[in-house]
Motif scaffolding. Structure first.
Motif, PDB file in Angstrom:
ATOM      1  N   GLU A  51       0.805  -1.221   0.000  1.00 18.86           N
ATOM      2  CA  GLU A  51       0.000   0.000   0.000  1.00 18.86           C
ATOM      3  C   GLU A  51       0.841   1.276   0.000  1.00 18.86           C
ATOM      4  N   ASP A  52       2.152   1.134   0.068  1.00 22.26           N
ATOM      5  CA  ASP A  52       3.029   2.307   0.041  1.00 22.26           C
ATOM      6  C   ASP A  52       4.224   1.998  -0.856  1.00 22.26           C
ATOM      7  N   ALA A  53       3.919   1.774  -2.127  1.00 25.11           N
ATOM      8  CA  ALA A  53       4.930   1.327  -3.080  1.00 25.11           C
ATOM      9  C   ALA A  53       6.035   2.338  -3.298  1.00 25.11           C
ATOM     10  N   GLU A  54       5.798   3.590  -2.951  1.00 23.03           N
ATOM     11  CA  GLU A  54       6.816   4.601  -3.186  1.00 23.03           C
ATOM     12  C   GLU A  54       7.649   4.902  -1.938  1.00 23.03           C
ATOM     13  N   ASN A  55       7.444   4.125  -0.881  1.00 20.31           N
ATOM     14  CA  ASN A  55       8.229   4.297   0.331  1.00 20.31           C
ATOM     15  C   ASN A  55       9.693   3.998  -0.015  1.00 20.31           C
ATOM     16  N   PRO A  56      10.590   4.935   0.209  1.00 19.25           N
ATOM     17  CA  PRO A  56      11.997   4.730  -0.171  1.00 19.25           C
ATOM     18  C   PRO A  56      12.640   3.513   0.489  1.00 19.25           C
ATOM     19  N   THR A  57      12.260   3.214   1.724  1.00 23.03           N
ATOM     20  CA  THR A  57      12.849   2.053   2.403  1.00 23.03           C
ATOM     21  C   THR A  57      12.342   0.755   1.790  1.00 23.03           C
ATOM     22  N   VAL A  58      11.049   0.699   1.477  1.00 16.48           N
ATOM     23  CA  VAL A  58      10.489  -0.484   0.803  1.00 16.48           C
ATOM     24  C   VAL A  58      11.226  -0.713  -0.503  1.00 16.48           C
ATOM     25  N   LEU A  59      11.401   0.356  -1.278  1.00 22.61           N
ATOM     26  CA  LEU A  59      12.080   0.233  -2.570  1.00 22.61           C
ATOM     27  C   LEU A  59      13.537  -0.178  -2.407  1.00 22.61           C
ATOM     28  N   SER A  60      14.210   0.372  -1.427  1.00 21.10           N
ATOM     29  CA  SER A  60      15.605   0.017  -1.185  1.00 21.10           C
ATOM     30  C   SER A  60      15.742  -1.468  -0.848  1.00 21.10           C
ATOM     31  N   ILE A  61      14.858  -1.950   0.014  1.00 17.57           N
ATOM     32  CA  ILE A  61      14.898  -3.373   0.380  1.00 17.57           C
ATOM     33  C   ILE A  61      14.629  -4.236  -0.843  1.00 17.57           C
ATOM     34  N   LEU A  62      13.623  -3.868  -1.622  1.00 15.31           N
ATOM     35  CA  LEU A  62      13.318  -4.644  -2.834  1.00 15.31           C
ATOM     36  C   LEU A  62      14.484  -4.635  -3.810  1.00 15.31           C
ATOM     37  N   LEU A  63      15.099  -3.488  -4.008  1.00 11.46           N
ATOM     38  CA  LEU A  63      16.236  -3.417  -4.934  1.00 11.46           C
ATOM     39  C   LEU A  63      17.385  -4.301  -4.458  1.00 11.46           C
ATOM     40  N   THR A  64      17.630  -4.328  -3.159  1.00 14.65           N
ATOM     41  CA  THR A  64      18.662  -5.202  -2.605  1.00 14.65           C
ATOM     42  C   THR A  64      18.333  -6.663  -2.901  1.00 14.65           C
ATOM     43  N   LEU A  65      17.088  -7.031  -2.667  1.00 16.99           N
ATOM     44  CA  LEU A  65      16.681  -8.428  -2.848  1.00 16.99           C
ATOM     45  C   LEU A  65      16.629  -8.823  -4.321  1.00 16.99           C
ATOM     46  N   LEU A  66      16.286  -7.882  -5.187  1.00 15.07           N
ATOM     47  CA  LEU A  66      16.247  -8.174  -6.618  1.00 15.07           C
ATOM     48  C   LEU A  66      17.640  -8.444  -7.185  1.00 15.07           C
ATOM     49  N   SER A  67      18.666  -7.983  -6.492  1.00 12.28           N
ATOM     50  CA  SER A  67      20.036  -8.229  -6.959  1.00 12.28           C
ATOM     51  C   SER A  67      20.736  -9.321  -6.151  1.00 12.28           C
ATOM     52  N   ASP A  68      19.966 -10.085  -5.381  1.00 12.10           N
ATOM     53  CA  ASP A  68      20.536 -11.146  -4.553  1.00 12.10           C
ATOM     54  C   ASP A  68      21.195 -12.212  -5.429  1.00 12.10           C
ATOM     55  N   ASP A  69      22.177 -12.906  -4.884  1.00 12.67           N
ATOM     56  CA  ASP A  69      22.857 -13.983  -5.602  1.00 12.67           C
ATOM     57  C   ASP A  69      21.991 -15.228  -5.761  1.00 12.67           C
ATOM     58  N   ASP A  70      21.002 -15.398  -4.897  1.00 16.37           N
ATOM     59  CA  ASP A  70      20.178 -16.604  -4.907  1.00 16.37           C
ATOM     60  C   ASP A  70      18.956 -16.430  -5.814  1.00 16.37           C
ATOM     61  N   ASP A  71      18.751 -17.397  -6.718  1.00 15.17           N
ATOM     62  CA  ASP A  71      17.618 -17.338  -7.652  1.00 15.17           C
ATOM     63  C   ASP A  71      16.278 -17.280  -6.934  1.00 15.17           C
ATOM     64  N   CYS A  72      16.128 -18.074  -5.879  1.00 18.22           N
ATOM     65  CA  CYS A  72      14.869 -18.123  -5.135  1.00 18.22           C
ATOM     66  C   CYS A  72      14.546 -16.768  -4.516  1.00 18.22           C
ATOM     67  N   VAL A  73      15.531 -16.141  -3.931  1.00 17.52           N
ATOM     68  CA  VAL A  73      15.335 -14.826  -3.312  1.00 17.52           C
ATOM     69  C   VAL A  73      14.927 -13.815  -4.371  1.00 17.52           C
TER      70      VAL A  73
END
Length: 195
Positions: A146-168
Motif C-alpha cells: 500500500e506504500d509502493a513509493e516508500n523509499p525504504t520499501v524500494l531500497s529493500i526490494l532493490l537489494t533483494l532483486l540483486s541477490d545472488d540466490d535465484d529463489c530470493v
C-alpha cells in the motif's frame, strides 16, 4: 509442546489466563489453541499475553508466540506487538526471526513502520542464510503493497532483486509485482534486468 499439554477449546478454557501462567507447557498449549483458532481467539488481553511471551527467555515460547501472532493476522497490528516483532526481526535466533517475518507478512500493511522496515532490511542483508533473505522478500511484498513509493520499501526490494540466490530474486520479483503499476521507474528498471 514441551510436555504434550493441550487445551480443549470446547471446555471454554480462558486462553488469556493460560498465556500468563508460569507453566511453559500451558502457555505453549494456549498459543497452539490461538494458532488453530486464528483471529477469533484474539482480544486485547490475549494480545497482551502474546506480547509477554514474545519476550520470554525460552526460544520455543517466543517462536510459538510469533506464530500465534501471525495466525491472528491484521488484528495483531498493534504498536506494542509491532515494536516487539521489529526487535525480533533484528536480534533473535534465526528460527524466531523467520517466524516473525511470516507474522509481519500476515499482519500486512499495518505493519509498515520504520522499525519493522529496519528489521526486514536486517533480514534482507543476512549474507549467511538465504532463508532469511527469502523471508524478507515475501514480507516486504505484503507490508509494502500500500506504500509502493516508500523509499525504504524500494531500497529493500532493490537489494533483494540483486541477490545472488535465484529463489530470493524470484520472491522479490513477486513482491515487486504486489506494488502494481505504482512502481517507480527505478524499480521497473531493476525488474527488467532480473528477468
Amino acid at each position: 509442546l514441551l510436555g504434550g499439554t493441550e487445551i480443549e477449546t470446547e471446555k471454554n478454557v480462558d486462553i488469556a489466563t493460560c498465556l500468563v501462567d508460569h507453566d511453559a507447557n500451558l502457555r505453549l498449549a494456549a498459543m497452539e489453541a490461538i494458532f488453530k483458532l486464528g483471529a477469533p481467539a484474539s482480544n486485547a488481553t490475549v494480545l497482551e499475553g502474546l506480547a509477554s511471551n514474545l519476550l520470554d527467555e525460552i526460544q520455543e515460547i517466543r517462536t510459538a508466540a510469533v506464530k500465534a501472532v501471525g495466525q491472528i493476522g491484521p488484528a495483531a497490528g498493534i504498536p506494542e506487538l509491532l515494536g516487539i516483532l521489529a526487535s525480533i526481526l533484528s536480534n533473535d535466533e534465526d528460527e524466531v526471526r523467520l517466524a516473525a517475518a511470516d507474522a509481519v507478512a500476515a499482519i500486512g500493511p499495518s505493519a509498515l513502520t520504520p522499525e519493522i522496515l529496519s528489521g526486514i532490511a536486517s533480514l534482507a542483508s543476512a549474507d549467511y542464510d538465504f532463508n532469511l533473505r527469502a523471508a524478507a522478500a515475501e514480507a516486504i511484498g505484503e507490508i509494502g503493497a500500500e506504500d509502493a513509493e516508500n523509499p525504504t520499501v524500494l531500497s529493500i526490494l532493490l537489494t533483494l532483486l540483486s541477490d545472488d540466490d535465484d529463489c530470493v530474486r524470484e520472491l522479490a520479483t513477486e513482491s515487486a509485482g504486489n506494488l502494481g503499476l505504482r512502481a517507480p521507474p527505478k524499480l521497473v528498471h531493476s525488474l527488467v534486468h532480473v528477468m
